[in-house]
Design a protein around this motif. Sequence first.
Motif, mmCIF file in Angstrom:
data_model
loop_
_atom_site.group_PDB
_atom_site.id
_atom_site.type_symbol
_atom_site.label_atom_id
_atom_site.label_comp_id
_atom_site.label_asym_id
_atom_site.label_seq_id
_atom_site.Cartn_x
_atom_site.Cartn_y
_atom_site.Cartn_z
ATOM 1 N N GLN A 125 11.315 -3.507 1.620
ATOM 2 C CA GLN A 125 9.919 -4.308 2.721
ATOM 3 C C GLN A 125 8.757 -4.336 2.812
ATOM 4 O O GLN A 125 8.347 -3.259 1.520
ATOM 5 C CB GLN A 125 9.990 -3.173 4.524
ATOM 6 N N GLY A 126 8.082 -5.278 2.548
ATOM 7 C CA GLY A 126 6.701 -5.322 1.746
ATOM 8 C C GLY A 126 6.017 -6.688 1.780
ATOM 9 O O GLY A 126 6.330 -7.617 2.501
ATOM 10 N N PRO A 127 5.097 -7.157 1.613
ATOM 11 C CA PRO A 127 4.264 -8.513 1.647
ATOM 12 C C PRO A 127 5.398 -9.674 1.232
ATOM 13 O O PRO A 127 6.048 -9.711 0.372
ATOM 14 C CB PRO A 127 3.431 -8.604 0.553
ATOM 15 N N GLY A 128 5.655 -10.967 2.184
ATOM 16 C CA GLY A 128 6.367 -11.772 2.341
ATOM 17 C C GLY A 128 7.271 -11.761 3.583
ATOM 18 O O GLY A 128 7.581 -10.537 4.029
ATOM 19 N N ALA A 129 8.242 -13.322 3.163
ATOM 20 C CA ALA A 129 9.120 -13.173 4.238
ATOM 21 C C ALA A 129 10.174 -12.246 4.080
ATOM 22 O O ALA A 129 10.810 -12.098 2.754
ATOM 23 C CB ALA A 129 9.307 -14.603 4.759
ATOM 24 N N HIS A 130 10.888 -11.956 5.399
ATOM 25 C CA HIS A 130 12.580 -11.201 4.766
ATOM 26 C C HIS A 130 13.183 -11.090 5.852
ATOM 27 O O HIS A 130 13.517 -11.795 6.938
ATOM 28 C CB HIS A 130 12.108 -9.751 5.073
#
Length: 296
Positions: A125-130
Motif C-alpha cells: 500500500q502506498g499512494p495510488g490505486a490498488h
Amino acid sequence: MPVVPVQTLGDSRLDVFARLTEAQLRNKLEPEKGVFIAESFKVIDRALAAGYQPLSLLMEEKWLDASESVLARVEQVSPGAPAFVLPSSEIQKLTGFQLTRGILCAMRRPVLPEARDLLLGKALQGPGAHLERPARRVAVLEGIVDHTNVGALFRSAAALGVDAVLVTPTCCDPLYRRSARVSMGTVFQVPWTRIGHVAGDWPDAGIALLKELGFSTAAMALSPDSVPLADPELNAQEKLAIILGTEGDGLSERTIARCDFTVRIPMMHGVDSLNVAAASAVAFYQLCQLRCGGME
C-alpha cells in the motif's frame, strides 16, 4: 498554508516547475525522491484523494480564491508546503501554462510495484490505486510515445472496467503533466505499473509473466489471421491482457507472434485502423463490458 509571492520565474525555488527536465523530475537513480507535476484543480484533487504527497504549488494571484479548497487539502496533507504566486507576465513564460486550469502542483512520485505483485493484488500500500483482488482484465501499452494518447487510454480504462494498466519500458510516462491532465486524473484511480525495467524485458519476459499468471494475450493488430473483437472465444477468456501498440507502427511482429489472439475492430468505408486511444475505448467496451455497471 503559506502563500509566497515570487516576482520572477528565475527564482530557484521554482526550479521544479520551470527548469528541471522530465528525467530529472523522475530521478531514476533514486525513485523515492522523484517528482511529477499535476495540473488543474480536478487532477490535483484526484491525486490528493489517491494519497499522493504535495510538495509545493504554483499559480497566478487571480487563482487564489478559486484555489481555497485545494490549498486547505494540501495543508492537511503537507503542512507548510508553499503556494508560490507569480505575476501573470512571469507565469506566461512557462511553456504551455496558458493551457492550464489555474494551478500546478509538484507531488512526490510513488515507487512503482512489480507487475506480478500488482496483478495479484499484493502490491504494498502506498499512494495510488490498488487492486482488491487479482486482476482479470488488463491493458498493456507497448511503446506508446504520445502523452495525449496515454492520458486518453487511462481515461477509457477507468471508465470501461479495466482492472490495471501495464506500460512497457519504452512507453512514455503516465504521470507526465500532459498525460495526467488528459486523463482527467484517472491515472491516479487505475492501478498501473511498468512491466519490465529495461527495453529488453518486453515482449518475451513480459508476455511470459502474463501467461504464468494465467492471462490469455490479445494483440490489437491488423493481420490475416486476426479475429473480430466480438469473437466468442476471445470474450470468454477469464483473464485477458489487451495489448495496444505505438502510434503509426503498431505492435511489433515479435509481440504479435507471442500472443494467443490477434484482434481487429471491424470497420466500414475502407478505414483500416483507428487512433490507438479510440481503438482502446472500443476494445475495452467490448472485452470488459461485464465489469461495467448495468451491462451484466
